[in-house]
Design a protein around this motif. Structure first.
Motif, PDB file in Angstrom:
ATOM      1  N   GLY A 139       6.205  -1.290  -0.623  1.00  0.00           N
ATOM      2  CA  GLY A 139       5.957   0.102  -0.269  1.00  0.00           C
ATOM      3  C   GLY A 139       7.208   0.715   0.326  1.00  0.00           C
ATOM      4  O   GLY A 139       8.214   0.038   0.500  1.00  0.00           O
ATOM      5  N   PRO A 140       7.171   2.009   0.665  1.00  0.00           N
ATOM      6  CA  PRO A 140       8.352   2.663   1.245  1.00  0.00           C
ATOM      7  C   PRO A 140       8.814   1.950   2.517  1.00  0.00           C
ATOM      8  O   PRO A 140       8.049   1.783   3.463  1.00  0.00           O
ATOM      9  CB  PRO A 140       7.846   4.080   1.556  1.00  0.00           C
ATOM     10  CG  PRO A 140       6.692   4.284   0.634  1.00  0.00           C
ATOM     11  CD  PRO A 140       6.044   2.945   0.497  1.00  0.00           C
ATOM     12  N   GLY A 141      10.055   1.509   2.520  1.00  0.00           N
ATOM     13  CA  GLY A 141      10.616   0.869   3.694  1.00  0.00           C
ATOM     14  C   GLY A 141      10.182  -0.565   3.924  1.00  0.00           C
ATOM     15  O   GLY A 141      10.576  -1.173   4.919  1.00  0.00           O
ATOM     16  N   ARG A 142       9.393  -1.152   3.034  1.00  0.00           N
ATOM     17  CA  ARG A 142       8.876  -2.507   3.224  1.00  0.00           C
ATOM     18  C   ARG A 142       9.427  -3.430   2.134  1.00  0.00           C
ATOM     19  O   ARG A 142       9.257  -3.166   0.937  1.00  0.00           O
ATOM     20  CB  ARG A 142       7.348  -2.541   3.182  1.00  0.00           C
ATOM     21  CG  ARG A 142       6.684  -1.718   4.278  1.00  0.00           C
ATOM     22  CD  ARG A 142       5.169  -1.739   4.129  1.00  0.00           C
ATOM     23  NE  ARG A 142       4.664  -3.106   4.198  1.00  0.00           N
ATOM     24  CZ  ARG A 142       4.335  -3.721   5.341  1.00  0.00           C
ATOM     25  NH1 ARG A 142       4.496  -3.088   6.499  1.00  0.00           N
ATOM     26  NH2 ARG A 142       3.870  -4.953   5.333  1.00  0.00           N
ATOM     27  N   VAL A 143      10.086  -4.508   2.558  1.00  0.00           N
ATOM     28  CA  VAL A 143      10.661  -5.425   1.588  1.00  0.00           C
ATOM     29  C   VAL A 143      10.612  -6.844   2.142  1.00  0.00           C
ATOM     30  O   VAL A 143      10.712  -7.055   3.354  1.00  0.00           O
ATOM     31  CB  VAL A 143      12.117  -5.025   1.238  1.00  0.00           C
ATOM     32  CG1 VAL A 143      13.039  -5.193   2.425  1.00  0.00           C
ATOM     33  CG2 VAL A 143      12.639  -5.820   0.052  1.00  0.00           C
TER      34      VAL A 143
END
Length: 286
Positions: A139-143
């Motif tokens: 998701g956005p900003g999640r890795v």
């Protein structure tokens, strides 16, 4: 695709472990009748060896059919490296864009080898090079970066080295897991919100953030942990060492009830809250 030669090598290692476990069974219990309940404990060692061999074989077989890409996208992407003609691992570049994320949540699951973590280039959520790993963006900003060939980490000559940059443009929560690794985590130029470190038999060195309010939480088994607090940054420190050792710079962080604390901690604009726990390892806060 993953290297089929590597999968065959891993499978062979699994077979050897199973054979060794069966030999242990026969050697320990070949001349005995069915053991009493209290005598079952020794069975656990050879049973574990056989089970471990089976898991290795299944891992190799399932991994061999998975395809990977060396260009991470907004979904799930792999970055597994291969082995070159000399038998050395091949690093693979990784770049994940920050896009419009306002916060970052980064998890790095690493086994054995060397891991260096610093700041990523502008516009990147994470970047760097990894060997034998996958990149999952949820998701956005999640890795998440994780080792997809953990058994190879213990093969002589195949020690891996990851170099990972993490964004310094938005607040970041980072969790780092390491097995038997040499780890450097440089947070000095990050907008660090929280760093969580979980280490086994590793040597871990952490440099805290220079600016802002941050937290560092560590849990280790037989690891050595060295946390350096930059000049001008106040700190509150709590440590727990069951059978290990701890060393705190009392000149900077005098002892207070429950731990250690900079005299100006409560008023400091730049400060870090450190909670370090170890079982058999060593802790050093300076």
């Amino acid at each position: 695709m993953r290297d089929r030669g590597l999968d065959r090598g891993v499978s062979a290692a699994g077979v050897l472990l199973i054979v060794f476990g069966l030999i242990a069974f026969v050697w320990l219990f070949g001349g005995s009748t069915a053991p009493a309940l209290g005598q079952l404990a020794p069975f656990l060692v050879p049973a574990f060896i056989v089970g471990l061999g089976a898991v290795i074989i299944v891992t190799a077989m399932s991994g061999g059919s998975r395809s990977t890409s060396t260009t991470p996208t907004s979904g799930t992407a792999g970055a597994s490296g291969s082995i070159d003609a000399s038998g050395a691992p091949t690093p693979v570049p990784v770049v994940v864009a920050l896009d419009a994320a306002q916060r970052a949540d980064v998890e790095i699951a690493f086994g054995a080898g060397r891991l260096d973590i610093g700041r990523a280039a502008a516009g990147h959520l994470v970047d760097g090079t990894i060997v034998g790993g996958d990149v999952i963006r949820s998701g956005p900003g999640r890795v998440r970066l994780w080792s997809d060939t953990p058994w190879l980490e213990w093969v002589p000559g195949l020690q891996r080295h990851w170099t990972v940059g993490v964004t310094g443009e938005v607040p970041v929560r980072m969790e780092v897991k390491a097995g038997a690794a040499d780890v450097d985590i440089d947070c000095r130029d990050l907008c660090l919100d929280e760093l969580i470190v979980k280490a086994g038999a590793s040597a871990v060195r952490v440099q805290a953030a220079r600016h802002g309010v941050s937290r560092i939480r560590t849990e280790s088994g037989a690891a050595s942990l060295d946390v350096t607090v930059p000049d001008g940054v106040a700190a509150r420190v709590r440590t727990t060492a069951l059978l290990g050792s701890r060393e705190v710079d009392l000149g900077r962080f005098p002892a207070v009830p429950g731990g250690y604390e900079s005299p100006d901690f409560a008023q400091a604009t730049d400060r870090v809250d450190i909670d370090a726990r170890t079982a058999l390892g060593s802790l050093r806060i300076r």
